[in-house]
Scaffold this motif. Structure first.
Motif, PDB file in Angstrom:
ATOM      1  N   ASP A  90      45.703  28.193  29.307  1.00 46.81           N
ATOM      2  CA  ASP A  90      46.223  27.606  30.312  1.00 46.81           C
ATOM      3  C   ASP A  90      46.268  28.499  31.590  1.00 46.81           C
ATOM      4  O   ASP A  90      46.290  28.114  32.680  1.00 46.81           O
ATOM      5  CB  ASP A  90      47.889  27.051  29.943  1.00 46.81           C
ATOM      6  N   GLN A  91      46.511  29.938  31.298  1.00 50.22           N
ATOM      7  CA  GLN A  91      46.592  30.797  32.640  1.00 50.22           C
ATOM      8  C   GLN A  91      45.138  31.108  33.083  1.00 50.22           C
ATOM      9  O   GLN A  91      45.029  30.824  34.304  1.00 50.22           O
ATOM     10  CB  GLN A  91      47.227  32.361  32.158  1.00 50.22           C
ATOM     11  N   VAL A  92      44.139  30.992  32.355  1.00 53.00           N
ATOM     12  CA  VAL A  92      42.770  30.940  32.839  1.00 53.00           C
ATOM     13  C   VAL A  92      42.541  29.975  33.810  1.00 53.00           C
ATOM     14  O   VAL A  92      41.923  29.578  34.996  1.00 53.00           O
ATOM     15  CB  VAL A  92      41.522  31.000  31.708  1.00 53.00           C
ATOM     16  N   GLU A  93      42.947  28.521  33.192  1.00 51.98           N
ATOM     17  CA  GLU A  93      42.947  27.364  34.217  1.00 51.98           C
ATOM     18  C   GLU A  93      43.493  27.352  35.188  1.00 51.98           C
ATOM     19  O   GLU A  93      42.969  26.607  36.273  1.00 51.98           O
ATOM     20  CB  GLU A  93      43.180  26.220  33.047  1.00 51.98           C
ATOM     21  N   ARG A  94      44.831  27.829  35.108  1.00 49.91           N
ATOM     22  CA  ARG A  94      45.482  27.969  36.176  1.00 49.91           C
ATOM     23  C   ARG A  94      44.878  28.761  37.442  1.00 49.91           C
ATOM     24  O   ARG A  94      44.998  28.324  38.600  1.00 49.91           O
ATOM     25  CB  ARG A  94      46.956  28.461  35.930  1.00 49.91           C
ATOM     26  N   ILE A  95      44.211  29.753  37.146  1.00 50.24           N
ATOM     27  CA  ILE A  95      43.757  30.730  38.181  1.00 50.24           C
ATOM     28  C   ILE A  95      42.608  30.020  38.588  1.00 50.24           C
ATOM     29  O   ILE A  95      42.352  30.053  39.769  1.00 50.24           O
ATOM     30  CB  ILE A  95      43.417  32.144  37.189  1.00 50.24           C
ATOM     31  N   ALA A  96      41.898  29.469  37.891  1.00 54.93           N
ATOM     32  CA  ALA A  96      40.848  28.743  38.465  1.00 54.93           C
ATOM     33  C   ALA A  96      41.071  27.465  39.243  1.00 54.93           C
ATOM     34  O   ALA A  96      40.507  27.357  40.373  1.00 54.93           O
ATOM     35  CB  ALA A  96      39.983  27.898  37.310  1.00 54.93           C
ATOM     36  N   ALA A 123      39.516  41.281  30.928  1.00 59.86           N
ATOM     37  CA  ALA A 123      40.183  39.806  31.099  1.00 59.86           C
ATOM     38  C   ALA A 123      40.070  39.566  32.483  1.00 59.86           C
ATOM     39  O   ALA A 123      39.595  38.471  32.859  1.00 59.86           O
ATOM     40  CB  ALA A 123      41.553  39.606  30.720  1.00 59.86           C
ATOM     41  N   ILE A 124      40.078  40.394  33.540  1.00 58.29           N
ATOM     42  CA  ILE A 124      39.823  40.374  34.931  1.00 58.29           C
ATOM     43  C   ILE A 124      38.407  40.334  35.264  1.00 58.29           C
ATOM     44  O   ILE A 124      37.904  39.237  36.111  1.00 58.29           O
ATOM     45  CB  ILE A 124      40.696  41.542  35.789  1.00 58.29           C
ATOM     46  N   GLN A 125      37.648  41.142  34.504  1.00 57.79           N
ATOM     47  CA  GLN A 125      36.466  41.019  34.772  1.00 57.79           C
ATOM     48  C   GLN A 125      35.573  39.564  34.422  1.00 57.79           C
ATOM     49  O   GLN A 125      34.846  38.915  35.002  1.00 57.79           O
ATOM     50  CB  GLN A 125      35.502  41.938  33.789  1.00 57.79           C
ATOM     51  N   ASP A 126      35.968  39.034  33.210  1.00 54.26           N
ATOM     52  CA  ASP A 126      35.650  37.729  32.839  1.00 54.26           C
ATOM     53  C   ASP A 126      35.937  36.711  33.682  1.00 54.26           C
ATOM     54  O   ASP A 126      35.164  35.557  33.763  1.00 54.26           O
ATOM     55  CB  ASP A 126      36.194  37.534  31.314  1.00 54.26           C
ATOM     56  N   ILE A 127      36.969  36.880  34.452  1.00 51.30           N
ATOM     57  CA  ILE A 127      37.597  35.559  35.295  1.00 51.30           C
ATOM     58  C   ILE A 127      37.082  35.898  36.781  1.00 51.30           C
ATOM     59  O   ILE A 127      37.045  34.767  37.649  1.00 51.30           O
ATOM     60  CB  ILE A 127      38.995  35.532  35.307  1.00 51.30           C
ATOM     61  N   ALA A 128      36.511  36.776  37.070  1.00 56.84           N
ATOM     62  CA  ALA A 128      35.788  37.135  38.509  1.00 56.84           C
ATOM     63  C   ALA A 128      34.987  36.453  39.047  1.00 56.84           C
ATOM     64  O   ALA A 128      34.084  36.262  37.948  1.00 56.84           O
ATOM     65  CB  ALA A 128      35.812  38.806  38.627  1.00 56.84           C
ATOM     66  N   ASP A 129      34.816  36.264  40.349  1.00 61.06           N
ATOM     67  CA  ASP A 129      33.544  35.487  40.711  1.00 61.06           C
ATOM     68  C   ASP A 129      32.375  36.568  40.957  1.00 61.06           C
ATOM     69  O   ASP A 129      31.238  36.152  40.848  1.00 61.06           O
ATOM     70  CB  ASP A 129      33.760  34.969  42.040  1.00 61.06           C
ATOM     71  N   PHE A 130      32.708  37.670  41.383  1.00 66.39           N
ATOM     72  CA  PHE A 130      31.780  38.935  41.255  1.00 66.39           C
ATOM     73  C   PHE A 130      32.040  40.270  40.889  1.00 66.39           C
ATOM     74  O   PHE A 130      33.383  40.662  41.244  1.00 66.39           O
ATOM     75  CB  PHE A 130      31.219  39.004  43.053  1.00 66.39           C
ATOM     76  N   ILE A 131      31.296  40.984  40.058  1.00 63.08           N
ATOM     77  CA  ILE A 131      31.843  42.164  39.692  1.00 63.08           C
ATOM     78  C   ILE A 131      30.720  43.272  40.194  1.00 63.08           C
ATOM     79  O   ILE A 131      29.508  43.077  40.356  1.00 63.08           O
ATOM     80  CB  ILE A 131      31.661  42.326  38.154  1.00 63.08           C
ATOM     81  N   GLY A 132      31.120  44.489  40.701  1.00 69.19           N
ATOM     82  CA  GLY A 132      30.299  45.315  41.316  1.00 69.19           C
ATOM     83  C   GLY A 132      30.849  46.574  41.390  1.00 69.19           C
ATOM     84  O   GLY A 132      32.100  46.816  41.167  1.00 69.19           O
ATOM     85  N   ASP A 133      29.843  47.667  41.927  1.00 72.11           N
ATOM     86  CA  ASP A 133      30.356  49.036  42.288  1.00 72.11           C
ATOM     87  C   ASP A 133      30.885  48.875  43.694  1.00 72.11           C
ATOM     88  O   ASP A 133      31.108  47.734  44.256  1.00 72.11           O
ATOM     89  CB  ASP A 133      29.030  49.871  42.182  1.00 72.11           C
ATOM     90  N   SER A 134      31.467  50.076  44.407  1.00 69.23           N
ATOM     91  CA  SER A 134      31.955  49.945  45.592  1.00 69.23           C
ATOM     92  C   SER A 134      31.099  49.647  46.728  1.00 69.23           C
ATOM     93  O   SER A 134      31.597  48.727  47.456  1.00 69.23           O
ATOM     94  CB  SER A 134      32.576  51.636  46.067  1.00 69.23           C
ATOM     95  N   LYS A 151      49.477  39.501  37.317  1.00 74.57           N
ATOM     96  CA  LYS A 151      49.644  39.648  38.714  1.00 74.57           C
ATOM     97  C   LYS A 151      48.539  38.834  39.499  1.00 74.57           C
ATOM     98  O   LYS A 151      48.843  38.747  40.802  1.00 74.57           O
ATOM     99  CB  LYS A 151      49.489  41.195  39.084  1.00 74.57           C
ATOM    100  N   LEU A 152      47.435  38.800  38.873  1.00 71.89           N
ATOM    101  CA  LEU A 152      46.222  38.027  39.576  1.00 71.89           C
ATOM    102  C   LEU A 152      46.774  36.629  39.981  1.00 71.89           C
ATOM    103  O   LEU A 152      46.581  35.940  40.895  1.00 71.89           O
ATOM    104  CB  LEU A 152      45.052  38.090  38.556  1.00 71.89           C
ATOM    105  N   GLU A 153      47.191  35.960  38.688  1.00 74.03           N
ATOM    106  CA  GLU A 153      47.628  34.647  38.935  1.00 74.03           C
ATOM    107  C   GLU A 153      48.926  34.462  40.055  1.00 74.03           C
ATOM    108  O   GLU A 153      48.832  33.623  40.938  1.00 74.03           O
ATOM    109  CB  GLU A 153      48.412  34.232  38.096  1.00 74.03           C
ATOM    110  N   GLN A 154      49.670  35.601  39.995  1.00 73.48           N
ATOM    111  CA  GLN A 154      50.958  35.411  41.112  1.00 73.48           C
ATOM    112  C   GLN A 154      50.483  35.696  42.440  1.00 73.48           C
ATOM    113  O   GLN A 154      50.983  34.906  43.331  1.00 73.48           O
ATOM    114  CB  GLN A 154      51.846  36.694  40.532  1.00 73.48           C
ATOM    115  N   CYS A 155      49.413  36.724  42.451  1.00 73.86           N
ATOM    116  CA  CYS A 155      48.874  36.816  44.100  1.00 73.86           C
ATOM    117  C   CYS A 155      48.136  35.508  44.589  1.00 73.86           C
ATOM    118  O   CYS A 155      48.251  35.249  45.902  1.00 73.86           O
ATOM    119  CB  CYS A 155      48.472  38.015  44.171  1.00 73.86           C
TER     120      CYS A 155
END
Ligand code: 13P
Ligand code: SF4
Length: 317
Positions: free
Chosen positions: A13-19, A38-49, A283-287
Motif C-alpha cells: 500500500d505504501q509503494v502504491e501510495r508513493i507511485a 527499498a528507496i533504490q527500488d522505488i526511484a525513477d533514476f539511480i546514479g552517482d553524483s 519520510k519519502l512518502e511524507q515529503c
C-alpha cells in the motif's frame, strides 16, 4: 548523534501510495546508490553524483524528490531553481561538507591567492560559490587536467580524493584537510582477511578511501564506475570498499557474481553512511504529501554557486 534507520520491508500500500503521489505531484524520485534498497527500488533514476546532477538539470518534472544528502539536493536546486526540490530528511548532511566551513575556506583561499579552486561536489553552496570549478569522483582527474600545468590548484574538501587525483594527474595539489567518515573507517585487517578468504575476488574501491586501502585495490572509481566494472570485469567476486548500498545494484546487475562488503574498524557497520541512511520510505512518502522539507537558496548565492557547476558540466559532456 545520528538516528540512522532502515525501513521495514516495503508495504504494497505504501509503494502504491508513493507511485500515486509521484504522479499527482509530477515528481521525479532521484536516488543515490547509498540509499537503502527499498528507496533504490522505488526511484525513477539511480546514479552517482555526476549522473544525478545531470538528471536534476534536465528533468521536466515539477518536483524533484532527492533521496541523497543535503549537498546533492542543494545542487539540484542550484541547477533547477524553478522546481520544488525536497529531501526526505533535511538532517541528511555529509561529513565532508561539514568539515569545510565557508569562513575558514575563505581564509584558506586568501592564503593561496594565485590558486585555481577546484571543489568536490560534496560541499555546501557557500563553498561552491567560492570555487572556480566543481568536480565529482568520476571526473576529478579530468577537471584537474583541464587546468593549465603552470597554474597552482587548491583542492577541497576531501584530502583522500585529492591525494589520489594528484597521483593520477601527476599534479601537485594543495589540499583542504577534510575526509569522509565512511571511507576513512574501513578496516585494512578485515580487507586482508577477505582477500585471503576469496583470493580470486577483485578489490574495488572509491577514491574517498585512505591511501593504504587504495594501494590494495585492483580498480578505483566513482560508485557508477565500480558498478560498471563489476559487470565488465571477468572476476567472479568483488571485495567492495565503499558504502554498501551500492551492493544492491551490483547484485541485481550480475546475480551470478559474489560481492563482499568490507566492514569498518572493529567489525562495526559504520561503513553505512549515517547521513544517507536518515532517509526512509516513510519520510519519502511524507515529503511527497507535504512537499517539505524543501531546499531554499538565496538567489545571489545560487548564481555564484551555479557558475563552477556549469563549467564542470560543460567540460565533462
Ligand atoms: P559518487 O556518487 O561520485 O561516487 O560519490 C560518492 C559519495 O560519497 C557521495 O557522497
Ligand atoms: Fe558524505 Fe561520506 Fe556520506 Fe558520501 S558517504 S555523503 S562523502 S559522509
Amino acid at each position: 548523534m545520528f538516528a540512522a534507520t532502515q525501513s521495514a520491508a516495503p508495504r504494497l500500500d505504501q509503494v502504491e501510495r508513493i507511485a500515486q503521489l509521484r504522479q499527482q505531484r509530477r515528481a521525479v524520485i532521484l536516488a543515490h546508490y547509498y540509499q537503502e534498497d527499498a528507496i533504490q527500488d522505488i526511484a525513477d533514476f539511480i546514479g552517482d553524483s555526476l549522473e544525478l546532477s545531470r538528471k536534476a538539470a534536465n528533468t521536466d518534472a515539477e518536483v524533484i524528490v532527492f533521496c541523497g544528502v543535503h549537498f546533492m539536493a542543494e545542487t539540484a536546486k542550484i541547477l533547477s531553481p524553478q522546481k520544488t526540490v525536497v529531501l526526505p530528511d533535511l538532517n541528511a548532511g555529509c561529513s565532508l561538507a561539514d568539515a569545510c566551513p565557508a569562513d575558514g575556506f575563505a581564509q584558506f583561499k586568501a592564503e593561496h591567492p594565485d590558486h585555481v579552486v577546484i571543489s568536490y561536489i560534496n560541499c555546501s553552496a557557500a563553498i561552491k560559490a567560492q570555487s572556480d570549478l566543481i568536480c565529482t569522483s568520476s571526473n576529478a582527474v579530468a577537471m584537474v587536467q583541464s587546468v593549465p600545468n603552470d597554474q597552482p590548484i587548491l583542492f577541497a574538501p576531501d584530502q583522500n580524493l585529492g591525494r589520489w587525483v594528484s597521483r593520477q594527474a601527476g599534479r601537485e595539489l594543495t589540499l583542504w584537510p577534510g575526509s569522509c567518515i565512511v571511507h576513512e573507517t574501513f578496516s585494512e585487517e578485515a580487507l586482508l582477511g577477505l582477500k585471503a578468504a576469496h583470493p580470486d575476488a577483485a578489490v574495488i574501491a572509491h577514491p574517498e578511501c585512505e591511501q593504504h586501502l587504495l594501494d590494495l585495490a585492483d580498480f578505483i572509481g566513482s560508485t557508477s564506475m565500480l558498478l560498471n566494472y563489476s559487470q565488465s570485469s571477468e572476476a567472479s567476486g568483488f571485495i567492495v570498499l565503499t558504502e554498501p548500498g551500492i551492493l544492491h545494484q551490483m547484485r541485481k546487475a550480475v546475480p551470478s557474481k559474489e560481492f563482499y562488503a568490507v566492514p569498518g574498524l572493529d567489525g562495526c557497520s559504520c561503513n553505512a553512511c549515517p547521513h544517507m541512511r536518515l532517509n526512509t520510505l516513510d519520510k519519502l512518502e511524507q515529503c511527497l504529501e507535504t512537499l517539505e522539507p524543501a531546499i531554499e537558496l538565496n538567489e545571489s548565492l545560487r548564481l555564484q554557486a551555479l557558475k563552477p557547476i556549469e563549467r564542470m558540466l560543460e567540460l565533462s559532456r
